[in-house]
Motif scaffolding. Structure first.
Motif, PDB file in Angstrom:
ATOM      1  N   ILE A  36       0.863  -1.176   0.000  1.00 33.09           N
ATOM      2  CA  ILE A  36       0.000   0.000   0.000  1.00 33.09           C
ATOM      3  C   ILE A  36       0.902   1.230   0.000  1.00 33.09           C
ATOM      4  CG2 ILE A  36      -1.763   1.294   1.260  1.00 33.09           C
ATOM      5  CD1 ILE A  36      -2.576  -1.432   2.535  1.00 33.09           C
ATOM      6  N   ILE A  37       0.658   2.130  -0.930  1.00 35.94           N
ATOM      7  CA  ILE A  37       1.454   3.343  -1.059  1.00 35.94           C
ATOM      8  C   ILE A  37       0.544   4.537  -0.794  1.00 35.94           C
ATOM      9  CG2 ILE A  37       2.922   4.713  -2.570  1.00 35.94           C
ATOM     10  CD1 ILE A  37       4.055   1.954  -1.976  1.00 35.94           C
ATOM     11  N   ALA A  38       0.959   5.440   0.087  1.00 36.75           N
ATOM     12  CA  ALA A  38       0.167   6.623   0.411  1.00 36.75           C
ATOM     13  C   ALA A  38       0.876   7.869  -0.096  1.00 36.75           C
ATOM     14  CB  ALA A  38      -0.060   6.722   1.920  1.00 36.75           C
ATOM     15  N   PHE A  39       0.126   8.697  -0.842  1.00 40.80           N
ATOM     16  CA  PHE A  39       0.661   9.954  -1.369  1.00 40.80           C
ATOM     17  C   PHE A  39      -0.086  11.133  -0.756  1.00 40.80           C
ATOM     18  CE2 PHE A  39       1.687   7.849  -5.740  1.00 40.80           C
ATOM     19  CZ  PHE A  39       2.818   7.261  -5.198  1.00 40.80           C
ATOM     20  N   GLY A  40       0.649  12.192  -0.422  1.00 44.25           N
ATOM     21  CA  GLY A  40       0.040  13.427   0.058  1.00 44.25           C
ATOM     22  C   GLY A  40       0.983  14.577  -0.227  1.00 44.25           C
ATOM     23  N   CYS A  41       0.427  15.748  -0.480  1.00 40.38           N
ATOM     24  CA  CYS A  41       1.259  16.900  -0.810  1.00 40.38           C
ATOM     25  C   CYS A  41       0.627  18.146  -0.215  1.00 40.38           C
ATOM     26  CB  CYS A  41       1.389  17.035  -2.323  1.00 40.38           C
ATOM     27  SG  CYS A  41       2.454  18.374  -2.875  1.00 40.38           S
ATOM     28  N   GLY A  42       1.417  18.955   0.490  1.00 35.98           N
ATOM     29  CA  GLY A  42       0.863  20.150   1.118  1.00 35.98           C
ATOM     30  C   GLY A  42       0.780  19.974   2.621  1.00 35.98           C
ATOM     31  N   GLY A  43       0.041  20.853   3.284  1.00 33.26           N
ATOM     32  CA  GLY A  43      -0.029  20.849   4.747  1.00 33.26           C
ATOM     33  C   GLY A  43      -0.708  19.626   5.331  1.00 33.26           C
ATOM     34  N   GLY A  44      -2.029  19.570   5.254  1.00 36.82           N
ATOM     35  CA  GLY A  44      -2.775  18.491   5.884  1.00 36.82           C
ATOM     36  C   GLY A  44      -2.563  17.144   5.230  1.00 36.82           C
ATOM     37  N   SER A  45      -2.548  17.090   3.900  1.00 36.67           N
ATOM     38  CA  SER A  45      -2.453  15.809   3.196  1.00 36.67           C
ATOM     39  C   SER A  45      -1.109  15.131   3.414  1.00 36.67           C
ATOM     40  CB  SER A  45      -2.696  16.016   1.701  1.00 36.67           C
ATOM     41  OG  SER A  45      -4.003  16.487   1.464  1.00 36.67           O
ATOM     42  N   SER A  46      -0.041  15.909   3.533  1.00 38.61           N
ATOM     43  CA  SER A  46       1.281  15.328   3.797  1.00 38.61           C
ATOM     44  C   SER A  46       1.301  14.612   5.137  1.00 38.61           C
ATOM     45  CB  SER A  46       2.353  16.423   3.792  1.00 38.61           C
ATOM     46  OG  SER A  46       2.550  16.938   2.501  1.00 38.61           O
ATOM     47  N   VAL A  47       0.758  15.276   6.136  1.00 42.45           N
ATOM     48  CA  VAL A  47       0.717  14.686   7.477  1.00 42.45           C
ATOM     49  C   VAL A  47      -0.199  13.469   7.498  1.00 42.45           C
ATOM     50  CG1 VAL A  47       0.045  15.101   9.869  1.00 42.45           C
ATOM     51  CG2 VAL A  47       1.234  16.885   8.592  1.00 42.45           C
ATOM     52  N   MET A  48      -1.340  13.574   6.820  1.00 40.97           N
ATOM     53  CA  MET A  48      -2.319  12.490   6.871  1.00 40.97           C
ATOM     54  C   MET A  48      -1.903  11.260   6.084  1.00 40.97           C
ATOM     55  SD  MET A  48      -4.694  13.149   8.958  1.00 40.97           S
ATOM     56  CE  MET A  48      -3.603  14.111   9.999  1.00 40.97           C
ATOM     57  N   CYS A  49      -1.086  11.421   5.042  1.00 46.97           N
ATOM     58  CA  CYS A  49      -0.626  10.216   4.347  1.00 46.97           C
ATOM     59  C   CYS A  49       0.326   9.428   5.250  1.00 46.97           C
ATOM     60  CB  CYS A  49      -0.016  10.553   2.993  1.00 46.97           C
ATOM     61  SG  CYS A  49       1.717  11.044   2.986  1.00 46.97           S
ATOM     62  N   GLN A  50       1.074  10.152   6.079  1.00 46.75           N
ATOM     63  CA  GLN A  50       1.900   9.467   7.078  1.00 46.75           C
ATOM     64  C   GLN A  50       1.030   8.845   8.167  1.00 46.75           C
ATOM     65  OE1 GLN A  50       4.495  12.979   7.824  1.00 46.75           O
ATOM     66  NE2 GLN A  50       6.187  11.619   7.296  1.00 46.75           N
ATOM     67  N   GLU A  51      -0.065   9.500   8.482  1.00 47.72           N
ATOM     68  CA  GLU A  51      -1.005   8.942   9.464  1.00 47.72           C
ATOM     69  C   GLU A  51      -1.558   7.609   8.976  1.00 47.72           C
ATOM     70  OE1 GLU A  51      -3.581   8.736  12.868  1.00 47.72           O
ATOM     71  OE2 GLU A  51      -1.709   9.795  12.424  1.00 47.72           O
ATOM     72  N   LEU A  52      -1.860   7.518   7.680  1.00 43.01           N
ATOM     73  CA  LEU A  52      -2.338   6.251   7.127  1.00 43.01           C
ATOM     74  C   LEU A  52      -1.284   5.167   7.299  1.00 43.01           C
ATOM     75  CD1 LEU A  52      -4.475   4.702   5.462  1.00 43.01           C
ATOM     76  CD2 LEU A  52      -3.231   5.415   3.415  1.00 43.01           C
ATOM     77  N   GLN A  53      -0.034   5.527   7.076  1.00 42.73           N
ATOM     78  CA  GLN A  53       1.050   4.565   7.276  1.00 42.73           C
ATOM     79  C   GLN A  53       1.103   4.110   8.732  1.00 42.73           C
ATOM     80  OE1 GLN A  53       5.024   6.161   7.005  1.00 42.73           O
ATOM     81  NE2 GLN A  53       5.905   4.217   6.382  1.00 42.73           N
ATOM     82  N   PHE A  54       1.018   5.058   9.655  1.00 37.13           N
ATOM     83  CA  PHE A  54       1.087   4.722  11.078  1.00 37.13           C
ATOM     84  C   PHE A  54      -0.068   3.810  11.506  1.00 37.13           C
ATOM     85  CE2 PHE A  54       3.209   9.117  11.691  1.00 37.13           C
ATOM     86  CZ  PHE A  54       4.419   8.599  11.272  1.00 37.13           C
ATOM     87  N   ARG A  55      -1.261   4.038  10.932  1.00 38.21           N
ATOM     88  CA  ARG A  55      -2.426   3.230  11.312  1.00 38.21           C
ATOM     89  C   ARG A  55      -2.303   1.796  10.801  1.00 38.21           C
ATOM     90  NH1 ARG A  55      -3.268   5.194  15.468  1.00 38.21           N
ATOM     91  NH2 ARG A  55      -1.924   6.940  14.996  1.00 38.21           N
TER      92      ARG A  55
END
Length: 287
Positions: free
Chosen positions: A130-149
């Protein structure tokens, strides 16, 4: 790509070096920007109480080629949104943070209940990675959140919260992989293009984004979110609550899908953390 600076910031920075008559033009702009963008040079000069030559000198003093260029750049500033020029009344007290979070979650709860969460879970559960992509303020943090979950549930998941790296990673994927792309607006070029590249190589794309956006149009499955930003721009965007809720729903459903395995993984994680940090048995798992 050359980027012109915000003209209003430029005027503010230049005030100290302007002549007294030129300052009158600056004051008029901040008092009634709509008038200045629409009026003729004669009208601006008359309203500011200065000569037409002064209006021209002012335009050049703040970095514009002429009065026409000044008006064009002021119009551009207005296009960004009037709430970024005129201050809105703030809500009373810090409780507004909780109120807006509650409203955002309520709005997105209905959207997610109608979405194909089961389809997204099926897709994620069968992925090689599973690969998570996010770019910018909230989405960058939240794609890492998906990884952590998901990593604590034993899934092979990686997050790439950068502009160019998602595009690079997307080009290495194949049909066994699943990409989750997070973007509140769904218009960020880096995210849309990365989704397109991933699909070209056969990877499935789940987008957590706005319905009808370019990103949604380039995804195999969409978990819709909506953000209603207020005119009081000093309040941090509440859209990240919607992203986090969608991630938590996916994590919960994946854990419920394999209850015994999830419980074993989480217990092992808890034992490892307790050995490291101590504390009682109600501490969160790594948060």
């Amino acid at each position: 790509m050359s980027q012109q600076i915000d003209i209003l910031s430029g005027i503010t920075a230049s005030v100290g070096s302007l002549s007294e008559s030129e300052r009158k033009v600056a004051e008029l702009i901040f008092e009634d920007i709509d008038f200045v963008t629409e009026a003729s040079i004669t009208g601006i000069a008359h309203r500011a109480g200065v000569s037409e030559a002064t209006v021209t000198r002012f335009s050049r003093s703040v970095g514009c080629a002429n009065v026409r260029d000044l008006k064009l750049r002021l119009t551009r500033a207005l296009a960004a949104g009037r709430r970024f020029i005129q201050d809105a009344d703030p809500a009373e007290g810090p409780g507004v943070v909780y109120d807006i979070a509650t409203q955002t979650l309520a709005l997105n709860r209905e959207l997610l209940l109608e979405a194909d969460v089961a389809g997204a879970v099926e897709c994620l559960d069968g992925a090689r990675q599973i690969i998570a992509f996010g770019c910018g303020g909230g989405s960058s943090v939240m794609c890492q959140e998906l990884q952590f979950r998901l990593v604590r549930l034993g899934y092979a998941v990686s997050a790439y919260p950068q502009g160019l790296l998602p595009r690079m990673v997307a080009s290495t994927l194949d049909p066994a992989d699943v990409v989750v792309v997070l973007s509140v607006s769904g218009y960020t070029p880096e995210m849309v293009e990365s989704a397109q590249v991933a699909r070209q190589y056969g990877a499935r794309v789940i987008a957590i984004t706005a319905v009808g956006s370019p990103l949604a149009d380039n995804a195999d499955l969409v978990l819709p979110i909506a953000a209603r930003e207020t005119d009081f721009i000093l309040h941090p965007s509440a859209s990240r609550y919607a992203l986090m809720a969608a991630i938590d729903v996916l994590a919960l459903e994946l854990a419920l899908r394999h209850r015994d395995q999830a419980r074993d993984k989480l217990r092992r994680l808890k034992i490892t953390l307790d050995d490291h940090r101590g504390g009682d048995n109600r501490q969160p798992l790594g948060d």
